[in-house]
Design a protein around this motif. Structure first.
Motif, PDB file in Angstrom:
ATOM      1  N   SER A 149       1.227   2.533   9.432  1.00 17.79           N
ATOM      2  CA  SER A 149       2.555   1.980   9.699  1.00 17.79           C
ATOM      3  C   SER A 149       2.902   0.822   8.769  1.00 17.79           C
ATOM      4  O   SER A 149       4.070   0.518   8.573  1.00 17.79           O
ATOM      5  CB  SER A 149       2.677   1.542  11.163  1.00 17.79           C
ATOM      6  N   GLY A 150       1.912   0.187   8.161  1.00 15.70           N
ATOM      7  CA  GLY A 150       2.173  -0.903   7.236  1.00 15.70           C
ATOM      8  C   GLY A 150       2.356  -0.456   5.792  1.00 15.70           C
ATOM      9  O   GLY A 150       2.616  -1.273   4.916  1.00 15.70           O
ATOM     10  N   ALA A 151       2.243   0.856   5.539  1.00 14.59           N
ATOM     11  CA  ALA A 151       2.351   1.364   4.171  1.00 14.59           C
ATOM     12  C   ALA A 151       3.797   1.389   3.693  1.00 14.59           C
ATOM     13  O   ALA A 151       4.719   1.602   4.477  1.00 14.59           O
ATOM     14  CB  ALA A 151       1.760   2.767   4.085  1.00 14.59           C
TER      15      ALA A 151
ATOM     16  N   ILE B 162      -5.785   5.325   0.593  1.00 18.17           N
ATOM     17  CA  ILE B 162      -4.837   4.204   0.591  1.00 18.17           C
ATOM     18  C   ILE B 162      -4.929   3.532  -0.761  1.00 18.17           C
ATOM     19  O   ILE B 162      -6.010   3.095  -1.186  1.00 18.17           O
ATOM     20  CB  ILE B 162      -5.140   3.191   1.708  1.00 18.17           C
TER      21      ILE B 162
ATOM     22  N   THR C  26       0.827  -1.202   0.000  1.00 19.78           N
ATOM     23  CA  THR C  26       0.000   0.000   0.000  1.00 19.78           C
ATOM     24  C   THR C  26       0.864   1.256   0.000  1.00 19.78           C
ATOM     25  O   THR C  26       1.954   1.286   0.558  1.00 19.78           O
ATOM     26  CB  THR C  26      -0.952   0.047   1.212  1.00 19.78           C
TER      27      THR C  26
ATOM     28  N   SER D  69      -3.626   1.958  10.028  1.00 18.80           N
ATOM     29  CA  SER D  69      -2.999   1.147   8.980  1.00 18.80           C
ATOM     30  C   SER D  69      -1.774   1.805   8.354  1.00 18.80           C
ATOM     31  O   SER D  69      -1.088   1.172   7.548  1.00 18.80           O
ATOM     32  CB  SER D  69      -4.026   0.835   7.884  1.00 18.80           C
TER      33      SER D  69
ATOM     34  N   HIS E  51      -3.984   0.360  -2.960  1.00 15.11           N
ATOM     35  CA  HIS E  51      -3.592  -1.054  -2.856  1.00 15.11           C
ATOM     36  C   HIS E  51      -3.036  -1.448  -4.221  1.00 15.11           C
ATOM     37  O   HIS E  51      -3.774  -1.479  -5.218  1.00 15.11           O
ATOM     38  CB  HIS E  51      -4.792  -1.924  -2.476  1.00 15.11           C
TER      39      HIS E  51
ATOM     40  N   THR F 214      -8.791   2.651  -0.561  1.00 16.72           N
ATOM     41  CA  THR F 214      -9.544   2.719   0.688  1.00 16.72           C
ATOM     42  C   THR F 214      -9.569   4.167   1.150  1.00 16.72           C
ATOM     43  O   THR F 214      -8.535   4.842   1.131  1.00 16.72           O
ATOM     44  CB  THR F 214      -8.887   1.840   1.774  1.00 16.72           C
TER      45      THR F 214
ATOM     46  N   ALA G  66      -9.350   3.734  11.794  1.00 15.29           N
ATOM     47  CA  ALA G  66      -8.780   2.516  11.210  1.00 15.29           C
ATOM     48  C   ALA G  66      -7.794   2.863  10.099  1.00 15.29           C
ATOM     49  O   ALA G  66      -6.749   2.214   9.964  1.00 15.29           O
ATOM     50  CB  ALA G  66      -9.892   1.613  10.675  1.00 15.29           C
ATOM     51  N   LEU G  67      -8.095   3.899   9.322  1.00 15.17           N
ATOM     52  CA  LEU G  67      -7.174   4.336   8.278  1.00 15.17           C
ATOM     53  C   LEU G  67      -5.849   4.773   8.899  1.00 15.17           C
ATOM     54  O   LEU G  67      -4.778   4.358   8.455  1.00 15.17           O
ATOM     55  CB  LEU G  67      -7.800   5.469   7.463  1.00 15.17           C
TER      56      LEU G  67
ATOM     57  N   THR H 230       7.588   5.606   9.554  1.00 15.07           N
ATOM     58  CA  THR H 230       6.909   5.327   8.289  1.00 15.07           C
ATOM     59  C   THR H 230       7.521   6.216   7.219  1.00 15.07           C
ATOM     60  O   THR H 230       7.565   7.434   7.385  1.00 15.07           O
ATOM     61  CB  THR H 230       5.393   5.601   8.395  1.00 15.07           C
TER      62      THR H 230
END
Length: 135
Positions: free
Chosen positions: A110-112, A128, A23, A108, A130, A68, A104-105, A37
């Motif tokens: 830190s995983g981008a 986001i 992402t 998320s 994907h 997203t 929730a956005l 990040t």
């Protein structure tokens, strides 16, 4: 130097290394980005560049299968949300979209692969991307 496409070297490199299911986040000026990040700062001043302009440029280079957005965007920034959907319809690929809460956005991020901060000042204007695959 690139003749066309993404001219920003960091942004171009990010798109080149993005893989399927990873992402990339396009953010407004106020989105808190977690420490550690990776980020690319594009914002020059309020509104410049707009997130949708950056999105259009990125969609011309990156295979995206889904985006997203925060569910709050539809309520708090309905015109921007409609313009986002129009931008997605004009993309070279068929892109679906889903919605999650703004909290929730943010969770998320830190995983981008990276967050690209634009000059966007519209409330909840964060997307986001994907990454898809070109075959």
């Amino acid at each position: 130097m690139n003749r066309s496409g993404l001219l920003h070297p960091e942004l171009s490199a990010l798109v080149a290394r993005a893989g399927h299911t990873q992402t990339i986040v396009l953010a407004d000026t106020g989105l808190p980005i977690p420490a550690g990040t990776p980020r690319i700062e594009l914002g020059v001043s309020a509104g410049l560049p707009s997130l949708l302009d950056v999105l259009s440029a990125v969609l011309g280079e990156l295979v995206v299968e889904r985006v997203t957005v925060a569910s709050e965007t539809r309520q708090h920034s309905p015109q921007w949300h409609a313009r986002l959907l129009d931008t997605l319809q004009q993309a070279p690929d068929r892109i679906t979209h889903d919605e999650i809460t703004h909290d929730a956005l943010k969770a998320s991020l830190s995983g981008a692969l990276a967050v690209i901060r634009t000059g966007e000042v519209t409330p909840y204007a964060n997307v986001i991307l994907h990454c898809g695959v070109n075959f």
